[in-house]
Design an enzyme around this catalytic site. Structure first.
Site, PDB file in Angstrom:
ATOM      1  N   ASP A 123       0.450 -16.578   2.512  1.00 50.06           N
ATOM      2  CA  ASP A 123       0.412 -15.607   1.512  1.00 50.06           C
ATOM      3  C   ASP A 123       1.503 -14.589   1.874  1.00 50.06           C
ATOM      4  O   ASP A 123       2.316 -14.793   2.809  1.00 50.06           O
ATOM      5  CB  ASP A 123      -1.009 -14.651   2.112  1.00 50.06           C
ATOM      6  CG  ASP A 123      -1.157 -13.697   1.279  1.00 50.06           C
ATOM      7  OD1 ASP A 123      -0.856 -13.347   0.241  1.00 50.06           O
ATOM      8  OD2 ASP A 123      -1.789 -12.690   1.907  1.00 50.06           O
ATOM      9  N   GLY A 124       1.518 -13.808   1.030  1.00 54.11           N
ATOM     10  CA  GLY A 124       2.846 -12.602   1.112  1.00 54.11           C
ATOM     11  C   GLY A 124       2.421 -11.478   2.149  1.00 54.11           C
ATOM     12  O   GLY A 124       2.953 -11.630   3.241  1.00 54.11           O
TER      13      GLY A 124
END
Length: 312
Positions: free
Chosen positions: A179-180
């Protein structure tokens, strides 16, 4: 710093140089399914648990959540050494366990039964075993215990909490999904989103477009993974990395891409989900591990059988 009170060296595998290798520490409960044993430990105590483990020491444990990830890392090592037998930049896996060496025999036997390339088994009686991570040069720590993970993150080690689940071992190459925000990147935009909503976050991102985002808790691990990946051409790489983020590509994707470029971190594929569920895309990628800071995303991944690790 004190060494773990008992370290068992696995003589069946080639020992790695921890100053060069990508060292990953996993707990026994992350790599094997020890849920029944853990229940016994909580209900009947340490002695009963130790007795059970000793009585069953020749009975192999079933694979747990991180098992397929470790197997895939082993496949990467094999491919690296095929192209350069002198290469030292390899995955180095060690097991960090709160078992005593006596009750840990079953864990060592299980690893050998499956042919897992684990170089060391550290049996630590301390409450906080994460104090030994830095001395072993650990770049990623996977545990089924939330307190362990929080302690490791506080010590500056990339760490994530794995949830026990039935995992179908996906095929090679090693596939890792990040995920970022709050995982690869810092949570600065998340904080703006909490305070000012989506519109505020979009404006913030546009204003900050040219400024790389801060580092998230898993950046160091991702960078080392990227370094190993660069040893291969894209077609022949035994590693594939993905970014699957809730950001929208149109409004908030540019800064993410620019940040990765600034870091020199090559990602094979990036998916900007614009808030849509991540489960369907993860089911398609079939990663060996998926890192996210949102429990709803972790649940969505688990629902489609994807091995997941939560970054609290």
């Amino acid at each position: 710093m004190a060494e773990p009170e008992s370290t068992v060296i696995n003589t069946d595998v080639k020992q790695k140089d921890p100053s060069e290798a990508l060292v990953i520490a996993v707990t026994a409960r992350a790599i094997f399914n020890l849920e029944e044993e853990h229940k016994l430990y909580l209900e009947k105590g340490k002695e009963e648990y130790a007795r059970h483990q000793q009585a069953n020491q020749d009975k192999s444990l079933q694979p747990g959540t991180a098992f397929a990830f470790i197997q895939a890392a082993q496949y990467v090592n094999k491919k690296i050494l095929e192209s350069n037998p002198a290469e030292k930049d390899l995955f180095d896996i060690l097991v960090l366990s709160n078992n005593s060496p006596e009750s840990g025999v079953r864990i060592v036997n299980s690893a050998k039964h499956y042919g897992l390339e684990i170089s060391k088994f550290c049996f630590v009686s301390d409450e906080d075993s994460t104090q030994y991570l830095k001395s072993h040069g650990v770049k990623l720590f996977l545990s089924a215990d939330r307190i362990d993970v929080c302690n490791a993150l506080r010590r500056g080690v990339s760490a994530a909490l794995v949830f026990q689940q039935e995992v179908q071992a996906p095929s090679t190459p090693l596939r890792v999904v990040f995920d970022g925000d709050a995982v690869l990147f810092s949570d600065e935009t998340d904080q703006v989103f909490q305070e000012q909503g989506l519109e505020g976050a979009v404006q913030y991102e546009r204003a900050m477009e040219a400024v790389p985002m801060g580092e998230g808790p898993l950046k160091a691990f991702a960078m080392h993974l990227g370094k190993i990946r660069k040893k291969f051409s894209q077609e022949k790489s035994p590693i594939r990395t993905y970014l699957v983020t809730a950001r929208s590509g149109r409004d908030m994707g540019i800064r993410a891409i620019k940040t990765l470029r600034e870091w020199g971190l090559a990602i094979d594929e990036a998916f900007f989900m614009d808030g849509a569920p991540k489960g369907p895309i993860l089911a398609q990628i079939q990663p060996h591990i998926f890192f996210d800071d949102g429990l709803h995303n972790i649940q969505g991944a688990r629902d489609v059988g994807v091995p997941s690790a939560w970054v609290p």
